[in-house]
Design an enzyme around this catalytic site. Sequence first.
Site, PDB file in Angstrom:
ATOM      1  N   ASP A 204       0.850  -1.204   0.000  1.00 41.64           N
ATOM      2  CA  ASP A 204       0.000   0.000   0.000  1.00 41.64           C
ATOM      3  C   ASP A 204       0.879   1.244   0.000  1.00 41.64           C
ATOM      4  O   ASP A 204       1.552   1.543   0.989  1.00 41.64           O
ATOM      5  CB  ASP A 204      -0.891  -0.025   1.258  1.00 41.64           C
ATOM      6  CG  ASP A 204      -1.679   1.266   1.422  1.00 41.64           C
ATOM      7  OD1 ASP A 204      -2.184   1.514   2.533  1.00 41.64           O
ATOM      8  OD2 ASP A 204      -1.781   2.032   0.437  1.00 41.64           O
TER       9      ASP A 204
ATOM     10  N   ASP B  21      -4.092   3.916   2.373  1.00 40.60           N
ATOM     11  CA  ASP B  21      -5.558   3.752   2.494  1.00 40.60           C
ATOM     12  C   ASP B  21      -5.912   2.344   2.968  1.00 40.60           C
ATOM     13  O   ASP B  21      -7.085   1.995   3.061  1.00 40.60           O
ATOM     14  CB  ASP B  21      -6.249   4.076   1.155  1.00 40.60           C
ATOM     15  CG  ASP B  21      -5.974   3.018   0.088  1.00 40.60           C
ATOM     16  OD1 ASP B  21      -6.631   3.063  -0.973  1.00 40.60           O
ATOM     17  OD2 ASP B  21      -5.101   2.141   0.309  1.00 40.60           O
TER      18      ASP B  21
ATOM     19  N   ASP C  31      -1.745  -1.254  -3.898  1.00 38.13           N
ATOM     20  CA  ASP C  31      -2.096  -0.508  -5.111  1.00 38.13           C
ATOM     21  C   ASP C  31      -0.981  -0.641  -6.148  1.00 38.13           C
ATOM     22  O   ASP C  31       0.099  -1.180  -5.853  1.00 38.13           O
ATOM     23  CB  ASP C  31      -2.363   0.967  -4.777  1.00 38.13           C
ATOM     24  CG  ASP C  31      -1.270   1.536  -3.868  1.00 38.13           C
ATOM     25  OD1 ASP C  31      -1.601   2.030  -2.776  1.00 38.13           O
ATOM     26  OD2 ASP C  31      -0.086   1.426  -4.249  1.00 38.13           O
TER      27      ASP C  31
ATOM     28  N   ASP D 299      -5.304 -10.511 -15.655  1.00 38.69           N
ATOM     29  CA  ASP D 299      -6.398 -11.428 -15.310  1.00 38.69           C
ATOM     30  C   ASP D 299      -7.662 -10.880 -15.975  1.00 38.69           C
ATOM     31  O   ASP D 299      -7.998  -9.710 -15.755  1.00 38.69           O
ATOM     32  CB  ASP D 299      -6.566 -11.416 -13.784  1.00 38.69           C
ATOM     33  CG  ASP D 299      -7.257 -12.654 -13.260  1.00 38.69           C
ATOM     34  OD1 ASP D 299      -6.909 -13.101 -12.160  1.00 38.69           O
ATOM     35  OD2 ASP D 299      -8.139 -13.183 -13.971  1.00 38.69           O
TER      36      ASP D 299
ATOM     37  N   ASP E  46     -10.160 -16.035 -16.590  1.00 37.77           N
ATOM     38  CA  ASP E  46     -10.920 -16.442 -15.406  1.00 37.77           C
ATOM     39  C   ASP E  46     -12.136 -17.298 -15.783  1.00 37.77           C
ATOM     40  O   ASP E  46     -12.878 -16.953 -16.713  1.00 37.77           O
ATOM     41  CB  ASP E  46     -11.407 -15.154 -14.714  1.00 37.77           C
ATOM     42  CG  ASP E  46     -12.172 -15.436 -13.452  1.00 37.77           C
ATOM     43  OD1 ASP E  46     -11.537 -15.784 -12.458  1.00 37.77           O
ATOM     44  OD2 ASP E  46     -13.415 -15.327 -13.479  1.00 37.77           O
TER      45      ASP E  46
ATOM     46  N   GLU F  98      -8.115 -20.611 -16.680  1.00 31.01           N
ATOM     47  CA  GLU F  98      -8.483 -21.183 -15.384  1.00 31.01           C
ATOM     48  C   GLU F  98      -9.633 -22.140 -15.675  1.00 31.01           C
ATOM     49  O   GLU F  98     -10.764 -21.714 -15.902  1.00 31.01           O
ATOM     50  CB  GLU F  98      -8.927 -20.111 -14.389  1.00 31.01           C
ATOM     51  CG  GLU F  98      -9.208 -20.739 -13.030  1.00 31.01           C
ATOM     52  CD  GLU F  98     -10.188 -19.970 -12.178  1.00 31.01           C
ATOM     53  OE1 GLU F  98     -11.112 -19.368 -12.726  1.00 31.01           O
ATOM     54  OE2 GLU F  98     -10.012 -19.955 -10.956  1.00 31.01           O
TER      55      GLU F  98
ATOM     56  N   HIS G 208      -4.839 -17.053  -5.014  1.00 29.82           N
ATOM     57  CA  HIS G 208      -5.697 -16.182  -4.201  1.00 29.82           C
ATOM     58  C   HIS G 208      -7.003 -16.865  -3.807  1.00 29.82           C
ATOM     59  O   HIS G 208      -7.776 -16.333  -3.006  1.00 29.82           O
ATOM     60  CB  HIS G 208      -5.989 -14.890  -4.979  1.00 29.82           C
ATOM     61  CG  HIS G 208      -6.787 -15.154  -6.207  1.00 29.82           C
ATOM     62  ND1 HIS G 208      -6.301 -15.840  -7.303  1.00 29.82           N
ATOM     63  CD2 HIS G 208      -8.076 -14.878  -6.503  1.00 29.82           C
ATOM     64  CE1 HIS G 208      -7.236 -15.958  -8.212  1.00 29.82           C
ATOM     65  NE2 HIS G 208      -8.332 -15.395  -7.764  1.00 29.82           N
ATOM     66  N   ASP G 209      -7.268 -18.046  -4.415  1.00 31.14           N
ATOM     67  CA  ASP G 209      -8.499 -18.784  -4.075  1.00 31.14           C
ATOM     68  C   ASP G 209      -8.214 -19.973  -3.163  1.00 31.14           C
ATOM     69  O   ASP G 209      -9.144 -20.608  -2.666  1.00 31.14           O
ATOM     70  CB  ASP G 209      -9.139 -19.368  -5.352  1.00 31.14           C
ATOM     71  CG  ASP G 209      -9.750 -18.305  -6.243  1.00 31.14           C
ATOM     72  OD1 ASP G 209      -9.790 -18.537  -7.465  1.00 31.14           O
ATOM     73  OD2 ASP G 209     -10.160 -17.248  -5.722  1.00 31.14           O
TER      74      ASP G 209
HETATM   75  O1  ISL Z   1     -11.396 -21.677  -6.023  1.00 32.80           O
HETATM   76  C1  ISL Z   1     -12.148 -22.374  -6.628  1.00 32.80           C
HETATM   77  C2  ISL Z   1     -13.140 -23.233  -5.949  1.00 32.80           C
HETATM   78  O2  ISL Z   1     -12.481 -23.787  -4.818  1.00 32.80           O
HETATM   79  C3  ISL Z   1     -12.136 -22.299  -8.094  1.00 32.80           C
HETATM   80  O3  ISL Z   1     -12.903 -23.317  -8.655  1.00 32.80           O
HETATM   81  C4  ISL Z   1     -12.727 -20.935  -8.453  1.00 32.80           C
HETATM   82  O4  ISL Z   1     -13.736 -20.526  -7.605  1.00 32.80           O
HETATM   83  C5  ISL Z   1     -13.392 -20.958  -9.787  1.00 32.80           C
HETATM   84  O5  ISL Z   1     -12.616 -21.739 -10.634  1.00 32.80           O
HETATM   85  C6  ISL Z   1     -13.418 -19.548 -10.382  1.00 32.80           C
HETATM   86  O6  ISL Z   1     -12.454 -18.703  -9.766  1.00 32.80           O
HETATM   87  C7  ISL Z   1     -12.275 -17.465 -10.431  1.00 32.80           C
HETATM   88  O7  ISL Z   1     -13.533 -16.858 -10.676  1.00 32.80           O
HETATM   89  C8  ISL Z   1     -14.280 -16.408  -9.550  1.00 32.80           C
HETATM   90  C9  ISL Z   1     -13.442 -15.593  -8.544  1.00 32.80           C
HETATM   91  O8  ISL Z   1     -14.174 -15.446  -7.332  1.00 32.80           O
HETATM   92  C10 ISL Z   1     -12.130 -16.304  -8.261  1.00 32.80           C
HETATM   93  O9  ISL Z   1     -11.323 -15.493  -7.392  1.00 32.80           O
HETATM   94  C11 ISL Z   1     -11.413 -16.539  -9.573  1.00 32.80           C
HETATM   95  O10 ISL Z   1     -10.139 -17.147  -9.362  1.00 32.80           O
HETATM   96  C12 ISL Z   1     -15.404 -15.561 -10.102  1.00 32.80           C
HETATM   97  O11 ISL Z   1     -14.859 -14.611 -10.989  1.00 32.80           O
END
Ligand code: ISL
Length: 550
Positions: free
Chosen positions: A23, A27, A31, A100, A201, A252, A316-317
């Site tokens: 950051d 804030d 960023d 992305d 995505d 993805e 990040h997921d």
């Molecule tokens: O993390 C998952 C489930 O455990 C993945 O299957 C994921 O949710 C899914 O493939 C899609 O993820 C992507 O699209 C989503 C967003 O929330 C995620 O951060 C992104 O990586 C909707 O845009």
Amino acid sequence: MNNNKTWWKESVVYQVYWRSFYDSDGDGYGDLEGLIQKLDYIRDLGVDIIWLNPVYESPDKDNGYDISDYEAIMPKAGTMDIWERLLSEVHARGMKLIMDLVVNHTSDRHPWFLESRSSRDNPKRDWYIWRDGKNGEPPNNWRSYFSPSAWEWDEATGQYYFHSFAVEQPDLNWKNPELRREIYRMMRFWLDKGIDGFRLDAIALLAKPEGFPDAENPEDIRYLTNNPGLHDYIREMNEQVFRHYDIVTVGETAFVSPEEGLKFVGEDRKELNTLFHFEVCDEMPAWDMLRFKEIQRRWYKVLWGKGTNSQFLNNHDHTRQVTRYGNDGPYRVQSAKLLATMLHTLPGIPYIYQGEEIGMTGVRFDSIDQYNDIAMKNRYDEEVRKGRDPQEVLQSLQALSRDNSRTPMQWNDSLHAGFTTGTPWINVNPNYKEINVEKDLSDPNSIYRYYQKLIELRKKHEVMVYGDFEELPEWMEDKHLYVYTRTLGDTRWLIVLNHSDEPSSMRLPSDYPASALQLLLSNYPENEADTDDRIELRPHEARIYAIRRA
Ligand code: ISL
């Protein structure tokens, strides 16, 4: 052996979740200016490509994955001028930038959707998916990733709209050619600025089945993915856009098998360059070496020589790999290095998720209010509404909460880990005093320094990229030892991993006596206890050997 050599096959990718990276203006959010200030840190790791999570204008319901203007930068992240400077600074350091891109859905605040929902005969009505209900119920029984139903009633026009994720993320109707043309124009807008590709995505969700039939089991949401017509769209995307640029595209692709994955990345298919599959992160809750080996075997057998896979164990997921798939306790440092050795020596493009290179760990917050992730908060509400005990629901969701890997990057041991001078948008992991960049940079045996050496090896030895992969049969069914070779021409490497909290005494393969082995990299000092025909592996010990030619 995969003959077509290209820059992206030889790359290591570093994923920047910018809102948690650095950051610059206090804030509480990371960023783009902050990212620019930390580019030397990323460059010094040795990576080639930066994958930037969505920075487009967005109401931020799903942390940028709900886009309301594809050609503007979210003020929280910065401005288009700052983004232009970021791209130029990334290129000036010899790195590339991939963006992305979310084209399965937009925000419900995107002007396209506001027009689409304004009336049944609006020209953009068909840019989204609208259906009549059935006897006062949604059109079918599907659920979405983030809510019990994939359909949301719209009183104004008396129809439901379809959303694969949150209510605030209406799906685009890819059957509409005008919509597709607009998406391709927007892709060119970004590519003409000089970016080096896209991370696409939820790309396996673009096609929806005719008629939206009910699902036998609404909880098994794979019906959202890999529907007929999907590859026609991706092939058209390639024809209209991708093949006209020297870029890399990574899909993805949730719920794909190796055979389905090949349809996306087979070089003769002319669709995408590579993909993330989720047979590990979505379907293997905890570490299971035999299952992991079997997954790697199947993907190698189907893809190798035809298409390119990717290797990752967190993003990040998905919670931090050293916590979920390794040991984030007494062997955290060795385990983080072992996992890195595995991901960087298995076939495929390795991805590093920010903080992985210093062994950042998952987190446990005490209350749902400390969590931010819409997926987790929606699921918590859904389960509590069913009457389940809130504390028990919270505990059941903590381990796999996406917030585990979204806590701020830990730069040093000062307040908020040096991430912000303000109040961080999400709590910093309390272990930042022990785990931070400053500490790792000052320690020659740190995880960061180990990642540097791993990546340097890849730069010097093509065998890590193009070498054939083969497990040694004697250890294929071993629950802890992972033993395999990579071979390219006369060059052969032997990788030995002891994924265990226990030591392991391993007899050396007769083909590879100690005299034939040249240690290239290990996460432990040399072991005096080794002999000519046995090596004594310590907990979470990883070794990379070059085999000396006879
Ligand atoms: O993390 C998952 C489930 O455990 C993945 O299957 C994921 O949710 C899914 O493939 C899609 O993820 C992507 O699209 C989503 C967003 O929330 C995620 O951060 C992104 O990586 C909707 O845009």
